[in-house]
Design a protein around this motif. Structure first.
Motif, PDB file in Angstrom:
ATOM      1  N   GLY A 140       0.826  -1.188   0.000  1.00 40.39           N
ATOM      2  CA  GLY A 140       0.000   0.000   0.000  1.00 40.39           C
ATOM      3  C   GLY A 140       0.868   1.247   0.000  1.00 40.39           C
ATOM      4  N   PRO A 141       0.248   2.414   0.126  1.00 40.58           N
ATOM      5  CA  PRO A 141      -1.205   2.607   0.257  1.00 40.58           C
ATOM      6  C   PRO A 141      -1.914   2.456  -1.087  1.00 40.58           C
ATOM      7  CG  PRO A 141      -0.102   4.735   0.184  1.00 40.58           C
ATOM      8  CD  PRO A 141       0.991   3.694   0.167  1.00 40.58           C
ATOM      9  N   TRP A 142      -3.121   1.895  -1.016  1.00 37.89           N
ATOM     10  CA  TRP A 142      -3.943   1.675  -2.188  1.00 37.89           C
ATOM     11  C   TRP A 142      -5.255   2.472  -2.086  1.00 37.89           C
ATOM     12  CZ3 TRP A 142      -1.041  -1.160  -5.323  1.00 37.89           C
ATOM     13  CH2 TRP A 142      -0.218  -2.157  -4.803  1.00 37.89           C
ATOM     14  N   ALA A 143      -5.896   2.628  -3.220  1.00 40.45           N
ATOM     15  CA  ALA A 143      -7.302   3.031  -3.168  1.00 40.45           C
ATOM     16  C   ALA A 143      -8.062   1.964  -2.380  1.00 40.45           C
ATOM     17  CB  ALA A 143      -7.868   3.152  -4.584  1.00 40.45           C
ATOM     18  N   ALA A 144      -9.151   2.351  -1.751  1.00 40.35           N
ATOM     19  CA  ALA A 144      -9.819   1.460  -0.785  1.00 40.35           C
ATOM     20  C   ALA A 144     -10.692   0.415  -1.477  1.00 40.35           C
ATOM     21  CB  ALA A 144     -10.631   2.289   0.198  1.00 40.35           C
TER      22      ALA A 144
END
Length: 277
Positions: free
Chosen positions: A241-245
């Motif tokens: 991550g960080p990723w879109a949720a």
């Protein structure tokens, strides 16, 4: 923006944003993404060839793993770029419409859902955490055969007991780790453990989880994960991550067979590059 000689591929829906996307960003089929505004929402779109993304050719392409992987990488590249400037609501891989009117119809029909979800995810990102138990080292074989059948059974019981104790310790560590990380996250999702044979990743996958964390708390969350990496022997913690949720977004489109004003959807939202569910 109108689809001239192609279909409209939709990556995500978000609120209007002022920051510019990367100038060299290219999307699916090598076409840079653009923005299609409708009321208080923006669809991130590009034009893709009908010869590849209409119903029948798309169905064939989805059986081609190389094509599918390349499309998923391009799709994910756009989502990653969006995540640096706003909070995107990703749509499924290969969501296409006949034209801009179809995209606007979809946005109109789901406007309340989109706005509600975007409000819930605003300022938050997804972190993925996997925990693996490395295969135990095999003890050297005994110098000779057991003297008696009783000795053989005793050795088997000892080995079985040690295996069970290691398994329980590993499962307890996974449970404790998940509790600690959940306490620092706003929401969490447990995904099924990966099959080592299918994923190609060694070790037993004991935890495969996603955590929704505010951007402001992400540094602290990452530090917490890093501190756990040496706490248990023969355990491997992997952070992505960080990723879109993705894991905290309900499906926003339903499959259909006609690429007119309705979407043609492929598989669920793509596995992110370098990840396997």
């Amino acid at each position: 923006m109108t689809a001239q000689g192609g279909l409209r591929y939709v990556y995500a829906v978000c609120r209007p944003f002022a920051a510019a996307l990367q100038t060299q960003l290219s999307g699916v089929a090598g076409v840079p993404p653009g923005l299609l505004r409708h009321h208080g929402l923006v669809a991130v779109v590009s034009t893709v060839p009908e010869g590849d993304f209409a119903e029948e050719p798309l169905r064939d392409h989805l059986e081609d793993l190389d094509w599918l992987a390349a499309t998923a990488r391009a799709h994910q590249g756009v989502i990653d770029a969006l995540t640096t400037v706003t909070t995107p609501l990703p749509l499924r891989l290969a969501t296409v419409f006949r034209d801009d009117s179809g995209v606007r119809t979809m946005m109109e029909a789901r406007e309340a859902d989109f706005l509600h979800t975007l409000d819930r995810l605003e300022g938050r990102v997804e972190w993925g955490v996997k925990l693996y138990a490395d295969p135990p080292e095999q003890p050297p074989p005994p110098a000779g055969r057991p003297a008696t059948g009783r000795e053989y059974l005793r050795q088997r019981r000892t080995d079985t007991r040690a295996h069970e104790e290691n398994r329980r310790a590993a499962e307890e560590f996974a449970r404790t780790l998940h509790e600690r990380l959940s306490g620092r996250a706003e929401a969490c999702r447990l995904h099924p453990p990966q099959n080592a044979t299918l994923s190609g990743v060694p070790g037993q996958n004991l935890l495969n989880a996603a955590y929704l964390v505010s951007r402001a708390d992400s540094e602290e969350f990452v530090e917490l994960v890093d501190r756990t990496k040496d706490e248990a022997p023969a355990m491997r913690v992997e952070l992505t991550g960080p990723w879109a949720a993705y894991s905290f977004t309900e499906p926003v489109t339903e499959p259909t067979t006609e690429p007119t004003t309705e979407p043609v959807t492929g598989p669920p939202a793509p596995v992110r590059a370098g990840e396997q569910r």
